[in-house]
Design an enzyme around this catalytic site. Structure first.
Site, short mmCIF file in Angstrom:
data_model
loop_
_atom_site.label_atom_id
_atom_site.label_comp_id
_atom_site.label_asym_id
_atom_site.label_seq_id
_atom_site.Cartn_x
_atom_site.Cartn_y
_atom_site.Cartn_z
N TYR A 1 -34.73 -28.66 17.20
CA TYR A 1 -33.87 -29.15 18.47
C TYR A 1 -32.43 -30.18 17.94
CZ TYR A 1 -33.25 -30.89 22.69
OH TYR A 1 -32.49 -31.76 23.79
N SER B 1 -28.12 -34.87 23.09
CA SER B 1 -29.16 -35.41 23.49
C SER B 1 -29.43 -36.99 22.18
CB SER B 1 -30.62 -34.77 23.63
OG SER B 1 -31.98 -35.56 23.67
#
Length: 307
Positions: A180, A154
């Site tokens: 994350y 990501s």
């Protein structure tokens, strides 16, 4: 002296079907994690559409069976990446060669939670679960002779490198996005080190940023926060349009099956092309900390040790 970036004819809004048009995966076997929702469904569907036998590796069997009903030549297997027992059972059940492994599943910006081992749940799921899966399936990948492993990362990897002194937030304050980001950096570092270690086995490994797609992945993110992220992208001069699911799956499918990227390994792609080094706006480019070969080797050794 820097090498030229690897490019393809495809771009930000190419679809999974477009990047795989003309490919023939007859006789090839693929595993897609998180294949019961979001871009995992589209990734599995696109691979099956050109002949692959696709295993949908899912945590929710009911959702997996519903997905499989719409994908010919597919089957469903239970896999909970946060449960190392589940990962081990999956790898032990696998028989024969494996040509494509797409590490797609993940959790995003969730509240602090820990596995029974005490691992922070995002790192445990997004990295350690997929790491154990890939290592456990290594022999099957090697038997294929020309296998591909795809790690879905990501643009959030820009937010954090690996804090080797406190990976699991035992001393530092927990931040959902920091955790994350760290896990998504780990996905890229896995690709860097696996590409190096597994090259003699004919296995290529690449990581990617699928782009911004509205899926169940954002279930822990407040809608106002998503809007703030969109505005941040706008302030960097980027278009605010969310990708469709077929567009979001395109880079995964390209790396998993396109003849264009045969032999390409150890790279990070976004929008179907190798990403330039450095952060480009809010959503593009690859940070140096995610490509650092020393960090990649250290993370690999750490992961083997804790597993």
């Amino acid at each position: 002296m820097t090498s030229e970036l690897f490019t393809t004819p495809f771009g930000e809004y190419s679809t999974a079907d477009e990047v795989i048009a003309g490919a023939d995966l007859s006789g090839k076997r693929a595993v897609v994690t998180g294949a019961a929702s979001g871009i995992g469904v589209e990734t599995a569907r696109a691979l099956a559409a050109v002949g692959a036998e696709v295993t949908l590796a899912v945590r929710n069997l009911d959702a997996g069976e519903k997905t499989a009903a719409g994908i010919p030549n597919s089957r469903v297997e239970l896999l909970d990446l946060a449960d190392q027992g589940s990962v081990k059972a999956f790898t032990q059940r696998w028989e024969g060669p494996l040509h494509i492994l797409v590490n797609n599943a993940g959790v995003m910006a969730s509240p602090l939670a820990r596995t029974p081992e005490g691992w922070e749940s995002q790192f445990a799921t997004n990295h350690l679960g997929h790491f154990a899966l890939a290592v456990g399936l290594h022999d099957a990948l090697a038997r294929a002779g020309d296998a591909r492993v795809v790690a879905v990362s990501s643009s959030a990897h820009h937010r954090a490198g690996i804090d080797f002194d406190d990976i699991h937030f035992e001393r530092r304050e927990y931040g959902p996005w920091t955790a994350y980001g760290q896990s998504k950096t780990a996905n890229v570092l896995f690709a860097v080190e696996a590409a190096r270690r597994w090259a003699p086995d004919g296995i290529t490994v690449n990581a990617l940023n699928p782009g911004g797609i509205r899926t169940n992945l954002q279930c822990h993110v407040d809608p106002a926060e998503l809007e703030a992220l969109r505005k941040a992208a706008a302030s960097d001069g980027e278009e605010l349009r969310w990708k469709t699911t077929p567009e979001g799956a395109a880079t995964s499918v390209l790396l998993a099956a396109s003849p264009l990227v045969k032999g390409v390994s150890g790279k990070y792609f976004d929008d179907c092309n190798e990403a330039p080094r450095g952060r480009i706006g809010a959503r593009h480019g690859v940070s140096g900390h995610a490509l650092d070969p020393e960090a990649a080797q250290r993370l690999w050794e750490y992961s083997l040790r804790v597993l």
